[in-house]
Design a protein around this motif. Structure first.
Motif, PDB file in Angstrom:
ATOM      1  N   ALA A  16       0.825  -1.209   0.000  1.00 44.52           N
ATOM      2  CA  ALA A  16       0.000   0.000   0.000  1.00 44.52           C
ATOM      3  C   ALA A  16       0.861   1.262   0.000  1.00 44.52           C
ATOM      4  O   ALA A  16       0.586   2.210  -0.746  1.00 44.52           O
ATOM      5  CB  ALA A  16      -0.930  -0.005   1.205  1.00 44.52           C
ATOM      6  N   VAL A  17       1.912   1.291   0.808  1.00 40.97           N
ATOM      7  CA  VAL A  17       2.783   2.474   0.858  1.00 40.97           C
ATOM      8  C   VAL A  17       3.514   2.656  -0.472  1.00 40.97           C
ATOM      9  O   VAL A  17       3.616   3.780  -0.981  1.00 40.97           O
ATOM     10  CB  VAL A  17       3.780   2.352   2.035  1.00 40.97           C
ATOM     11  CG1 VAL A  17       4.853   3.420   1.955  1.00 40.97           C
ATOM     12  CG2 VAL A  17       3.031   2.444   3.353  1.00 40.97           C
ATOM     13  N   THR A  18       3.986   1.575  -1.056  1.00 40.41           N
ATOM     14  CA  THR A  18       4.646   1.667  -2.359  1.00 40.41           C
ATOM     15  C   THR A  18       3.677   2.159  -3.423  1.00 40.41           C
ATOM     16  O   THR A  18       4.031   3.015  -4.247  1.00 40.41           O
ATOM     17  CB  THR A  18       5.218   0.295  -2.764  1.00 40.41           C
ATOM     18  OG1 THR A  18       6.092  -0.163  -1.733  1.00 40.41           O
ATOM     19  CG2 THR A  18       5.978   0.382  -4.067  1.00 40.41           C
ATOM     20  N   GLY A  19       2.452   1.660  -3.402  1.00 40.92           N
ATOM     21  CA  GLY A  19       1.453   2.124  -4.363  1.00 40.92           C
ATOM     22  C   GLY A  19       1.126   3.593  -4.204  1.00 40.92           C
ATOM     23  O   GLY A  19       0.990   4.322  -5.190  1.00 40.92           O
ATOM     24  N   VAL A  20       1.025   4.067  -2.971  1.00 36.55           N
ATOM     25  CA  VAL A  20       0.740   5.486  -2.724  1.00 36.55           C
ATOM     26  C   VAL A  20       1.897   6.349  -3.222  1.00 36.55           C
ATOM     27  O   VAL A  20       1.675   7.378  -3.872  1.00 36.55           O
ATOM     28  CB  VAL A  20       0.472   5.730  -1.225  1.00 36.55           C
ATOM     29  CG1 VAL A  20       0.494   7.206  -0.898  1.00 36.55           C
ATOM     30  CG2 VAL A  20      -0.852   5.133  -0.831  1.00 36.55           C
ATOM     31  N   VAL A  21       3.126   5.940  -2.932  1.00 33.47           N
ATOM     32  CA  VAL A  21       4.283   6.730  -3.370  1.00 33.47           C
ATOM     33  C   VAL A  21       4.337   6.819  -4.890  1.00 33.47           C
ATOM     34  O   VAL A  21       4.532   7.902  -5.456  1.00 33.47           O
ATOM     35  CB  VAL A  21       5.590   6.127  -2.803  1.00 33.47           C
ATOM     36  CG1 VAL A  21       6.815   6.750  -3.453  1.00 33.47           C
ATOM     37  CG2 VAL A  21       5.629   6.304  -1.296  1.00 33.47           C
ATOM     38  N   ILE A  22       4.124   5.705  -5.563  1.00 29.99           N
ATOM     39  CA  ILE A  22       4.165   5.713  -7.034  1.00 29.99           C
ATOM     40  C   ILE A  22       3.035   6.576  -7.603  1.00 29.99           C
ATOM     41  O   ILE A  22       3.249   7.385  -8.513  1.00 29.99           O
ATOM     42  CB  ILE A  22       4.104   4.278  -7.579  1.00 29.99           C
ATOM     43  CG1 ILE A  22       5.407   3.549  -7.269  1.00 29.99           C
ATOM     44  CG2 ILE A  22       3.839   4.264  -9.086  1.00 29.99           C
ATOM     45  CD1 ILE A  22       5.390   2.075  -7.580  1.00 29.99           C
ATOM     46  N   CYS A  23       1.832   6.422  -7.066  1.00 26.85           N
ATOM     47  CA  CYS A  23       0.705   7.201  -7.584  1.00 26.85           C
ATOM     48  C   CYS A  23       0.856   8.687  -7.301  1.00 26.85           C
ATOM     49  O   CYS A  23       0.482   9.522  -8.126  1.00 26.85           O
ATOM     50  CB  CYS A  23      -0.602   6.676  -7.010  1.00 26.85           C
ATOM     51  SG  CYS A  23      -1.110   5.141  -7.783  1.00 26.85           S
ATOM     52  N   LEU A  24       1.390   9.052  -6.148  1.00 25.43           N
ATOM     53  CA  LEU A  24       1.603  10.467  -5.864  1.00 25.43           C
ATOM     54  C   LEU A  24       2.700  11.052  -6.744  1.00 25.43           C
ATOM     55  O   LEU A  24       2.613  12.217  -7.146  1.00 25.43           O
ATOM     56  CB  LEU A  24       1.915  10.681  -4.390  1.00 25.43           C
ATOM     57  CG  LEU A  24       0.732  10.506  -3.447  1.00 25.43           C
ATOM     58  CD1 LEU A  24       1.164  10.727  -2.011  1.00 25.43           C
ATOM     59  CD2 LEU A  24      -0.404  11.438  -3.806  1.00 25.43           C
ATOM     60  N   LEU A  25       3.721  10.256  -7.068  1.00 18.34           N
ATOM     61  CA  LEU A  25       4.731  10.731  -8.019  1.00 18.34           C
ATOM     62  C   LEU A  25       4.115  10.976  -9.396  1.00 18.34           C
ATOM     63  O   LEU A  25       4.439  11.961 -10.059  1.00 18.34           O
ATOM     64  CB  LEU A  25       5.876   9.727  -8.127  1.00 18.34           C
ATOM     65  CG  LEU A  25       6.892   9.749  -7.002  1.00 18.34           C
ATOM     66  CD1 LEU A  25       7.885   8.608  -7.157  1.00 18.34           C
ATOM     67  CD2 LEU A  25       7.615  11.076  -6.968  1.00 18.34           C
ATOM     68  N   LEU A  29       4.165  14.675 -11.010  1.00 17.19           N
ATOM     69  CA  LEU A  29       4.949  14.855 -12.235  1.00 17.19           C
ATOM     70  C   LEU A  29       4.100  14.884 -13.506  1.00 17.19           C
ATOM     71  O   LEU A  29       4.582  15.306 -14.550  1.00 17.19           O
ATOM     72  CB  LEU A  29       5.997  13.756 -12.344  1.00 17.19           C
ATOM     73  CG  LEU A  29       7.032  13.711 -11.203  1.00 17.19           C
ATOM     74  CD1 LEU A  29       7.940  12.513 -11.368  1.00 17.19           C
ATOM     75  CD2 LEU A  29       7.810  15.000 -11.119  1.00 17.19           C
ATOM     76  N   GLY A  30       2.863  14.430 -13.420  1.00 11.91           N
ATOM     77  CA  GLY A  30       2.007  14.381 -14.603  1.00 11.91           C
ATOM     78  C   GLY A  30       1.366  15.722 -14.927  1.00 11.91           C
ATOM     79  O   GLY A  30       1.547  16.723 -14.227  1.00 11.91           O
ATOM     80  N   PHE A  45      -5.644   9.560  -6.507  1.00  8.13           N
ATOM     81  CA  PHE A  45      -4.452   8.753  -6.749  1.00  8.13           C
ATOM     82  C   PHE A  45      -4.040   7.978  -5.501  1.00  8.13           C
ATOM     83  O   PHE A  45      -3.549   6.853  -5.596  1.00  8.13           O
ATOM     84  CB  PHE A  45      -3.293   9.623  -7.245  1.00  8.13           C
ATOM     85  CG  PHE A  45      -3.316   9.846  -8.731  1.00  8.13           C
ATOM     86  CD1 PHE A  45      -3.001   8.821  -9.596  1.00  8.13           C
ATOM     87  CD2 PHE A  45      -3.657  11.069  -9.261  1.00  8.13           C
ATOM     88  CE1 PHE A  45      -3.008   9.011 -10.966  1.00  8.13           C
ATOM     89  CE2 PHE A  45      -3.673  11.278 -10.623  1.00  8.13           C
ATOM     90  CZ  PHE A  45      -3.350  10.240 -11.477  1.00  8.13           C
ATOM     91  N   THR A  46      -4.240   8.558  -4.321  1.00  4.87           N
ATOM     92  CA  THR A  46      -3.908   7.858  -3.083  1.00  4.87           C
ATOM     93  C   THR A  46      -4.794   6.631  -2.898  1.00  4.87           C
ATOM     94  O   THR A  46      -4.312   5.548  -2.543  1.00  4.87           O
ATOM     95  CB  THR A  46      -4.046   8.805  -1.881  1.00  4.87           C
ATOM     96  OG1 THR A  46      -3.161   9.906  -2.061  1.00  4.87           O
ATOM     97  CG2 THR A  46      -3.711   8.100  -0.584  1.00  4.87           C
TER      98      THR A  46
END
Length: 71
Positions: A16-25, A29-30, A45-46
């Motif tokens: 879950a933490v990895t998914g949140v970090v990737i989605c917030l990036l 950046l998008g 995204f979170t």
């Protein structure tokens, strides 16, 4: 010495933490989405990151715990 078994909670939290970090990036950046507030975009995204990351963490747990489950 008894074999060690993986912990489901750790897999779920890390996923879950990895998914949140990737989605917030991706959100930072998008490109900006028109007609959507910045906070709403981050929240969407979170939620997606927690769902997808948690699901992948659960899948990784099942793969790691496969010998104990009898498969």
């Amino acid at each position: 010495m008894a074999p060690r078994h993986p912990s489901l909670v750790r897999y779920l939290v890390v996923g879950a933490v990895t998914g949140v970090v990737i989605c917030l990036l991706v959100a930072v950046l998008g490109d900006d989405v028109p007609y959507v507030n910045g906070l709403e975009e981050y929240l969407i995204f979170t939620v997606l990151g927690v769902g997808v990351g948690g699901s992948l963490g659960a899948l990784a747990y099942l793969v790691a715990d496969r010998p104990r489950l009898g498969s």
